[in-house]
Write an enzyme that holds these catalytic residues in place. Structure first.
Site, mmCIF file in Angstrom:
data_model
loop_
_atom_site.group_PDB
_atom_site.id
_atom_site.type_symbol
_atom_site.label_atom_id
_atom_site.label_comp_id
_atom_site.label_asym_id
_atom_site.label_seq_id
_atom_site.Cartn_x
_atom_site.Cartn_y
_atom_site.Cartn_z
ATOM 1 N N THR A 73 0.830 -1.203 0.000
ATOM 2 C CA THR A 73 0.000 0.000 0.000
ATOM 3 C C THR A 73 0.864 1.252 0.000
ATOM 4 O O THR A 73 0.585 2.218 -0.727
ATOM 5 C CB THR A 73 -0.954 -0.005 1.203
ATOM 6 O OG1 THR A 73 -1.846 -1.121 1.083
ATOM 7 C CG2 THR A 73 -1.761 1.274 1.271
ATOM 8 N N CYS A 330 -8.708 -7.241 2.484
ATOM 9 C CA CYS A 330 -8.004 -5.967 2.679
ATOM 10 C C CYS A 330 -8.937 -4.807 2.967
ATOM 11 O O CYS A 330 -8.645 -3.667 2.630
ATOM 12 C CB CYS A 330 -7.159 -5.662 1.445
ATOM 13 S SG CYS A 330 -5.898 -6.900 1.132
#
Length: 387
Positions: A73, A330
């Site tokens: 990320t 996620c």
């Protein structure tokens, strides 16, 4: 004695490999800061540079083009930026092009405002609309800046593999920059950065059996990089500030070595996946398995059972000793409609179950899955009969 459980959620996080654990423990005994110039600091630095070479080898890149981050990320947020630098100069990316089925870390656009983003659709199997991408890029005005294209190599839910070679050719012809999220593909398909696969890759350690909390950006060259997301003391050649997580990086490197060694065994994983899909079709003949008309990762199957909510089935599997996902893991534990299936044309109401396996998945795991699914199918049949 604890009841036997089957872990079938490798796409969320692969179990920590013994080699990665050993590398991490050894690194924890190296107390020095890798930026220190004394002998202890140089010992810490050697561990990082060893891991850098190991991660580079995983995708056939040059070690000096690997930048360690706290995860995929952060890598995505760094790369998805309008502001880049080349030497002492700057380069502007004026628009970001993403795929509707991308992971949220790409769909959210990083540092791009929503007004500077274009989403490219996918077909019923989840393959990006290459004609739409080519058309969108042909209309891009490079006077304002370059086009930046970001796309996943393999989908985290369906396992569908994108034709990155064709996408790369389209982006190159348009004078754009290509960022590929290779988080799910790494260690499961061969990736060769030296052959023009992409301009930048996003990698994650814990998807290949390394520790959580570490990832990497891999560049094809060192000519151009985005302005840093995290500024600090100049670590990672100034691309990512902050003292490096020595233990996690060492574990990542060890896992990368294991992933390279494991690539030749991927057909064995595919055979196990096919066995699981055969069980699904036998016990639930009307189940729909998504993405079967496109190339898929050997370890992934994504399916829906008519009349059974995905979250309900996930809980039933868990109670029966089987860990799997209802879509992506996620989203902070949230279970809801899959944006990937919506992009593929299935609407908002459909939920699905993801089974993702690895080399350690064995016959006992498959039997636990079969038993749990048989129970779910029986209960569904009972409800249909009562109705």
């Amino acid at each position: 004695m604890a009841a036997k459980r089957a872990y079938l959620d490798y796409n969320a996080s692969a179990p920590l490999l013994a080699a990665a654990r050993e590398a991490m423990v050894a690194a924890l005994d190296v107390a020095a800061n890798p930026s220190s110039v004394h002998a202890e600091g140089r010992a810490a630095r050697r561990l990082i540079e060893t891991a850098r070479r190991e991660v580079a080898a995983l995708v056939n890149a040059r070690p000096e083009h690997v930048v360690f981050t706290s995860g995929a990320t952060e890598a995505a947020s760094t790369l998805l930026s309008p502001d880049w630098r080349m030497g002492r100069g700057s380069v502007r990316m004026s628009r970001l092009y993403v795929c509707e089925a991308d992971h949220p870390c790409l769909l959210n656009g990083g540092r791009f405002p929503a007004a500077q983003m274009t989403r490219i659709g996918v077909d019923a199997d989840g393959i990006a609309d290459l004609a739409a991408l080519a058309t969108a890029l042909s209309g891009h005005d490079k006077a304002d800046g370059l086009p930046l294209v970001a796309i996943h190599a393999a989908n985290n839910e369906t396992g569908v593999i994108q034709p990155i070679d064709r996408i790369a050719a389209i982006v190159k012809a348009a004078g754009g920059i290509l960022v590929v999220d290779a988080v799910q593909a790494t260690g499961r398909v061969s990736i060769d950065m030296s052959a023009g696969y992409a301009d930048y890759l996003i990698l994650s350690s814990h998807k290949i059996g390394g520790p959580k909390g570490v990832g990497a950006i891999v560049a094809a060259a060192d000519l151009m990089m985005p302005k840093p997301l995290i500024n600090g003391g100049g670590q990672e050649k100034g691309h990512r500030g902050g003292t490096e997580n020595l233990a996690a990086i060492s574990g990542f490197g060890a896992a990368a070595c294991e992933a390279v060694a494991g690539l030749p065994t991927i057909d064995m994983v595919r055979e196990r996946r096919d066995e699981i899909e055969a069980i699904v079709k036998m016990l639930v003949p009307d189940a729909e398995i998504f993405g079967t008309g496109a190339p898929r990762l050997a370890n992934t199957t994504f399916f829906a059972i008519a009349g059974v909510k995905a979250e309900t089935a996930q809980i039933a599997f868990d109670l029966a000793g089987v860990a799997l996902s209802a879509g992506s893991a996620c989203s902070s534990g949230k279970v809801g409609p899959s944006h990937v299936l919506k992009a593929m044309g299935y609407g908002d109401s459909l939920g699905a179950l993801r089974v993702s396996i690895g080399p350690a998945t064995g016959a006992e795991d498959v039997e636990l899955f079969r038993s749990a699914l048989a129970g779910i199918a029986a209960r569904r049949a009972g409800k249909e009969k009562a109705a």
